[in-house]
Design an enzyme around this catalytic site. Sequence first.
Site, PDB file in Angstrom:
ATOM      1  N   GLN A 170       0.830  -1.198   0.000  1.00 55.25           N
ATOM      2  CA  GLN A 170       0.000   0.000   0.000  1.00 55.25           C
ATOM      3  C   GLN A 170       0.860   1.241   0.000  1.00 55.25           C
ATOM      4  O   GLN A 170       1.941   1.271   0.569  1.00 55.25           O
ATOM      5  CB  GLN A 170      -0.973   0.009   1.167  1.00 55.25           C
ATOM      6  CG  GLN A 170      -0.375   0.012   2.545  1.00 55.25           C
ATOM      7  CD  GLN A 170      -1.420  -0.220   3.611  1.00 55.25           C
ATOM      8  OE1 GLN A 170      -2.220  -1.148   3.523  1.00 55.25           O
ATOM      9  NE2 GLN A 170      -1.436   0.617   4.618  1.00 55.25           N
ATOM     10  N   GLY A 171       0.351   2.253  -0.701  1.00 54.43           N
ATOM     11  CA  GLY A 171       1.055   3.516  -0.814  1.00 54.43           C
ATOM     12  C   GLY A 171       0.115   4.673  -0.589  1.00 54.43           C
ATOM     13  O   GLY A 171      -1.109   4.527  -0.628  1.00 54.43           O
ATOM     14  N   TYR A 172       0.706   5.840  -0.383  1.00 57.18           N
ATOM     15  CA  TYR A 172      -0.066   7.024  -0.010  1.00 57.18           C
ATOM     16  C   TYR A 172       0.145   8.146  -1.017  1.00 57.18           C
ATOM     17  O   TYR A 172       1.273   8.586  -1.244  1.00 57.18           O
ATOM     18  CB  TYR A 172       0.328   7.469   1.400  1.00 57.18           C
ATOM     19  CG  TYR A 172      -0.034   6.398   2.395  1.00 57.18           C
ATOM     20  CD1 TYR A 172      -1.296   6.378   2.968  1.00 57.18           C
ATOM     21  CD2 TYR A 172       0.831   5.352   2.674  1.00 57.18           C
ATOM     22  CE1 TYR A 172      -1.671   5.367   3.831  1.00 57.18           C
ATOM     23  CE2 TYR A 172       0.465   4.330   3.533  1.00 57.18           C
ATOM     24  CZ  TYR A 172      -0.784   4.350   4.104  1.00 57.18           C
ATOM     25  OH  TYR A 172      -1.161   3.339   4.941  1.00 57.18           O
ATOM     26  N   ILE A 173      -0.963   8.577  -1.621  1.00 53.45           N
ATOM     27  CA  ILE A 173      -0.943   9.715  -2.532  1.00 53.45           C
ATOM     28  C   ILE A 173      -0.998  10.998  -1.708  1.00 53.45           C
ATOM     29  O   ILE A 173      -0.305  11.962  -1.982  1.00 53.45           O
ATOM     30  CB  ILE A 173      -2.112   9.640  -3.537  1.00 53.45           C
ATOM     31  CG1 ILE A 173      -1.952   8.395  -4.424  1.00 53.45           C
ATOM     32  CG2 ILE A 173      -2.191  10.908  -4.376  1.00 53.45           C
ATOM     33  CD1 ILE A 173      -3.139   8.097  -5.312  1.00 53.45           C
TER      34      ILE A 173
END
Length: 158
Positions: free
Chosen positions: A29-32
């Site tokens: 998971q990644g964060y914009i």
Amino acid sequence: MGVEIERKFLVNKEKWSQAIKEERSFFRQGYIVSDPERTIRVRLIDSAGFITIKGLTVGATRTEYEYPIPKEDAQQLLDNFCNSELSKIRYFITHDNKLWEVDEFLGNNEGLIVAEIELTDENEPFSLPDWVDTEVTHEKKYSNSNLAIKPYKNWNIQ
């Protein structure tokens, strides 16, 4: 409006190693966007993609909107639009008719194990499995968005 009520706990590693773990998934998971008032997260779980928008946490509650997206879109968003990311193995364990999600973090967060339980009300009663240790619900350093920026391996570095 979507609402998430979640409590978080550290896990006793010795007791956890003895627990029966039947179902698990790999999460990337990644964060914009990742700030205290809002988070936009992209998640790839095994072969499924999701985008999630979360609001400010008040107590153990915050607004949450989550939508499935094509796996390929999730992959491209993670690769090209996320400012930070993490990976983990998530285990799904039922204890006293409540679902616990236990994250064994990988990479720069390896060694950290956090258990979460989602509730329908902040005062909803529940029992703790024997492998659950200290509650960290209100400690922001244990949020996934924070771990993606300030990984566990760096906590003891001055």
